[in-house]
Design an enzyme around this catalytic site. Structure first.
Site, mmCIF file in Angstrom:
data_model
loop_
_atom_site.group_PDB
_atom_site.id
_atom_site.type_symbol
_atom_site.label_atom_id
_atom_site.label_comp_id
_atom_site.label_asym_id
_atom_site.label_seq_id
_atom_site.Cartn_x
_atom_site.Cartn_y
_atom_site.Cartn_z
ATOM 1 N N GLY A 119 8.136 -2.678 7.295
ATOM 2 C CA GLY A 119 8.347 -4.127 7.249
ATOM 3 C C GLY A 119 8.732 -4.403 8.727
ATOM 4 O O GLY A 119 9.215 -5.322 9.313
ATOM 5 N N ARG A 176 -5.707 -13.771 7.144
ATOM 6 C CA ARG A 176 -3.905 -13.903 7.030
ATOM 7 C C ARG A 176 -4.002 -15.228 7.655
ATOM 8 O O ARG A 176 -2.589 -15.706 8.018
ATOM 9 C CB ARG A 176 -3.191 -12.432 8.218
ATOM 10 C CG ARG A 176 -3.776 -11.885 6.996
ATOM 11 C CD ARG A 176 -2.875 -10.226 8.165
ATOM 12 N NE ARG A 176 -1.253 -10.498 8.198
ATOM 13 C CZ ARG A 176 -0.937 -11.267 8.877
ATOM 14 N NH1 ARG A 176 -1.761 -11.702 10.530
ATOM 15 N NH2 ARG A 176 0.295 -11.019 8.988
ATOM 16 N N TYR A 223 -0.906 -17.440 6.006
ATOM 17 C CA TYR A 223 0.706 -18.031 6.733
ATOM 18 C C TYR A 223 -0.194 -18.019 7.991
ATOM 19 O O TYR A 223 1.364 -17.922 8.324
ATOM 20 C CB TYR A 223 0.894 -16.500 6.689
ATOM 21 C CG TYR A 223 1.253 -15.234 6.083
ATOM 22 C CD1 TYR A 223 1.263 -15.388 4.541
ATOM 23 C CD2 TYR A 223 -0.479 -13.800 6.084
ATOM 24 C CE1 TYR A 223 1.068 -13.926 3.388
ATOM 25 C CE2 TYR A 223 -0.540 -13.155 4.827
ATOM 26 C CZ TYR A 223 0.384 -12.910 3.593
ATOM 27 O OH TYR A 223 -0.169 -11.859 3.001
ATOM 28 N N GLU A 232 8.734 3.542 4.798
ATOM 29 C CA GLU A 232 8.067 3.135 4.031
ATOM 30 C C GLU A 232 7.089 2.255 5.262
ATOM 31 O O GLU A 232 6.552 1.070 5.137
ATOM 32 C CB GLU A 232 7.410 2.259 2.827
ATOM 33 C CG GLU A 232 8.157 3.286 2.057
ATOM 34 C CD GLU A 232 9.194 2.530 0.420
ATOM 35 O OE1 GLU A 232 9.076 1.185 1.052
ATOM 36 O OE2 GLU A 232 8.578 3.021 -0.635
ATOM 37 N N PRO A 233 6.512 2.210 6.259
ATOM 38 C CA PRO A 233 5.912 1.697 7.750
ATOM 39 C C PRO A 233 4.285 1.186 6.601
ATOM 40 O O PRO A 233 3.974 2.261 6.279
ATOM 41 C CB PRO A 233 5.646 2.662 9.180
ATOM 42 C CG PRO A 233 6.264 3.652 8.360
ATOM 43 C CD PRO A 233 6.647 3.375 6.957
ATOM 44 N N GLY A 234 3.299 0.241 6.936
ATOM 45 C CA GLY A 234 2.117 0.160 6.635
ATOM 46 C C GLY A 234 2.063 -0.376 8.138
ATOM 47 O O GLY A 234 1.054 0.283 8.480
ATOM 48 N N ARG A 235 1.995 -1.955 7.944
ATOM 49 C CA ARG A 235 1.540 -2.438 9.307
ATOM 50 C C ARG A 235 1.485 -1.680 10.904
ATOM 51 O O ARG A 235 0.352 -1.908 11.601
ATOM 52 C CB ARG A 235 2.331 -3.928 9.577
ATOM 53 C CG ARG A 235 1.559 -5.072 10.438
ATOM 54 C CD ARG A 235 2.559 -5.987 10.801
ATOM 55 N NE ARG A 235 2.928 -6.264 9.826
ATOM 56 C CZ ARG A 235 2.434 -7.811 9.079
ATOM 57 N NH1 ARG A 235 1.312 -7.496 9.445
ATOM 58 N NH2 ARG A 235 2.934 -8.079 7.696
ATOM 59 N N CYS A 262 -17.308 -22.190 3.566
ATOM 60 C CA CYS A 262 -17.763 -23.762 3.319
ATOM 61 C C CYS A 262 -16.010 -23.695 3.159
ATOM 62 O O CYS A 262 -14.831 -24.200 1.996
ATOM 63 C CB CYS A 262 -18.043 -23.293 2.167
ATOM 64 S SG CYS A 262 -19.748 -23.989 2.791
ATOM 65 N N GLU A 263 -15.044 -24.193 4.089
ATOM 66 C CA GLU A 263 -13.493 -24.220 3.930
ATOM 67 C C GLU A 263 -13.471 -24.828 5.657
ATOM 68 O O GLU A 263 -13.578 -24.271 6.359
ATOM 69 C CB GLU A 263 -12.927 -22.813 3.927
ATOM 70 C CG GLU A 263 -12.378 -21.985 2.306
ATOM 71 C CD GLU A 263 -12.219 -23.165 1.505
ATOM 72 O OE1 GLU A 263 -11.348 -24.042 1.303
ATOM 73 O OE2 GLU A 263 -12.624 -23.113 0.653
HETATM 74 C C1 LIG Z 1 4.440 -4.134 2.093
HETATM 75 C C2 LIG Z 1 5.394 -3.264 1.703
HETATM 76 C C3 LIG Z 1 5.793 -1.198 3.024
HETATM 77 C C4 LIG Z 1 5.007 -2.595 4.306
HETATM 78 O O1 LIG Z 1 5.306 -2.869 5.589
HETATM 79 P P1 LIG Z 1 4.657 -3.476 6.309
HETATM 80 O O2 LIG Z 1 5.114 -4.531 6.246
HETATM 81 O O3 LIG Z 1 3.174 -2.902 6.504
HETATM 82 O O4 LIG Z 1 5.548 -1.965 7.006
HETATM 83 C C5 LIG Z 1 6.446 -1.026 2.211
HETATM 84 N N1 LIG Z 1 7.402 -0.656 1.715
HETATM 85 C C6 LIG Z 1 6.589 -1.931 0.350
HETATM 86 C C7 LIG Z 1 7.441 -1.284 -0.819
HETATM 87 C C8 LIG Z 1 5.713 -2.387 0.125
HETATM 88 O O5 LIG Z 1 5.719 -3.835 -0.502
#
Ligand SMILES: *Cc1c(COP(=O)(O)O)cnc(C)c1O
Length: 433
Positions: free
Chosen positions: A249, A331, A335, A291-294, A362-363
């Site tokens: 997050g 996105r 959002y 758990e970084p994603g973004r 077409c939106e």
């Molecule tokens: C989406 C998610 C993440 C990653 O979130 P980011 O905002 O992309 O860092 C990590 N853990 C869990 C369980 C998630 O659902």
């Protein structure tokens, strides 16, 4: 000057990524096009890993939340960087398996895993299944018993934290489809049930309080709440859990005035909070997972489009239509997410125009953004939308039967296609008459 380190400006006044001319890349591969810089991705992986080593004695792990951007190449990259991997579906697990991702470093998340997914997770030997609810716990227990195995699990907990972010991406509060609530006793009951189950080995707890968060305090607060719950579990059952997974997050810079926390500072402060809380509650220091994603892939990617019509509606707004849209970046329509855009072939010029960038679907809501500051734009220009590495390709669709763009990855300035452009054959591949 730019929102990401991998972006720059060359002598022609063109935007560059990973040192490469974006206008040239658009000519080579066509548009719309996703371009990502692998060096920036690897750098982010290393920063997170080093921060755990430095501030938490290496007693932890970084797992990449693959939903942010999942394909074989990225799974291989994070594997090489020594990270773990979060998956939430059979498709993500299959992608990880296809590059030989070590099963013990995979975490399987999700609020409604199917029996098929749980079986696949057990069969591959997924390191941790993050169990969301008691229904899933019971199913998993039975599956594990019949496979003569013991499933390693974490419980997804709602710590009740308000992380000051958009409602749709806020998941730590009690009204959430994810996880077990603390306040109602639901979580404690699930823990007690799990401890008595033959097919289950309860390793720890997990929480994820939201996304695109810029403050550290919500993470510290979540760590305290989770550790307190671990202490309650120890007091009531004698079991001391080993793993504390604090989720992802971490916010990134989409707009020039965004001010994300350095990856380093997060671990520095949160590890301090963990140590303090452990001393206070008499717990051993848990193995920490983040758990970084973004923040791993977001800043490393851009999307390139070609401008078609420019429609000026006097005193109202100017629509700049591009050859992509909500199909490759949903996105804004989901959002109202904001991005920075620029005319890639005029990146050195001042931004003198405020425009609405519209997609070709077409939106009416198919927009990339409104009130976007941009250079003087005309048909044929290349528009770059920045920091689109996360939740763009992975959320893309074939709405209006528009093929998905390819992903070009740069490493050391060398380009290669890691996801091919879809063809018209791909579009009708599953159709039957
Ligand atoms: C989406 C998610 C993440 C990653 O979130 P980011 O905002 O992309 O860092 C990590 N853990 C869990 C369980 C998630 O659902």
């Amino acid at each position: 000057m730019f929102v990401s380190d991998c972006l720059g400006l060359n002598a022609l006044g063109h935007l560059t990524i990973g040192g490469r001319d974006t206008v040239e890349l658009a000519q080579t591969y066509g548009t719309p096009l996703y371009v990502m810089d692998e060096d920036e991705i690897r750098q982010a992986c290393q920063s997170y890993r080093e921060s755990i080593n430095k501030y938490y004695g290496g007693h932890g792990m970084v797992t990449y939340a693959s939903k942010a951007f999942c394909c074989k190449a990225i799974c291989k990259t994070v594997m090489e960087e020594g990270l773990g991997l979060d998956v939430v579906s059979l498709g993500e697990l299959y992608t990880a398996q296809s590059v030989g991702f070590p099963a013990e470093r995979i975490f399987f998340h999700g609020n409604n895993k199917t029996v098929e997914e749980l079986c696949a997770a057990l069969e591959y030997g997924v390191g941790q299944i993050v169990v969301d609810n008691v229904t899933e716990l019971m199913i998993l227990n039975e599956l594990a018993i019949s496979a003569k195995e013991k499933a390693n699990i974490l419980f997804r907990i709602k710590p009740g934290i308000d992380a000051h972010t958009h409602d749709f991406v806020r998941t730590g509060q009690i009204d959430s489809k994810f996880g077990l609530a603390l306040e109602t006793g639901e979580a404690m009951n699930a823990v007690k049930a799990a401890l008595s189950m033959e097919g289950i080995r309860l390793k720890g707890l997990h929480c994820h309080i939201g996304s695109q968060i810029f403050d550290i305090e919500p993470f510290e607060h979540a760590a305290e709440v989770m550790l307190q719950f671990m202490a309650d579990i120890k007091a009531q059952t004698g079991a001391e859990l080993e793993v504390l997974d604090l989720g992802g997050g971490f916010g990134i810079k989409y707009l020039p005035d965004h001010d994300p926390v350095e990856y380093d500072r997060y671990m520095m402060q949160v590890s301090g909070t963990v140590k303090k809380t452990c001393e206070k509650t008499g717990l051993r220091m848990p193995f920490i997972v983040i758990e970084p994603g973004r923040s791993i892939v977001g800043p490393a990617g851009i999307t390139l489009y070609t401008v078609g019509a420019v429609k000026e509606i006097p005193n109202i707004r100017t629509y700049v239509s591009v050859d992509g849209g909500m199909g490759d970046n949903p996105r804004y329509i989901l959002y109202q997410s904001q991005y920075e855009a620029m005319v890639a072939n005029k990146a050195g010029q001042p931004k003198t125009q405020s425009v609405t960038i519209a997609g070709k679907c077409c939106e009416s809501g198919d927009l990339i953004g409104e009130g976007m500051q941009i250079q003087q734009v005309e048909p044929g220009d290349i528009i770059a939308v920045l920091a689109t590495g996360a939740y763009n390709y992975s959320m893309s669709s074939n709405y209006n039967r528009i093929p998905k763009p390819p992903v070009v990855m740069l490493r050391g300035g060398k380009d290669r296609v890691v996801v091919k452009r879809e063809t018209m054959e791909d579009i009708v591949r599953n159709d039957l008459l």
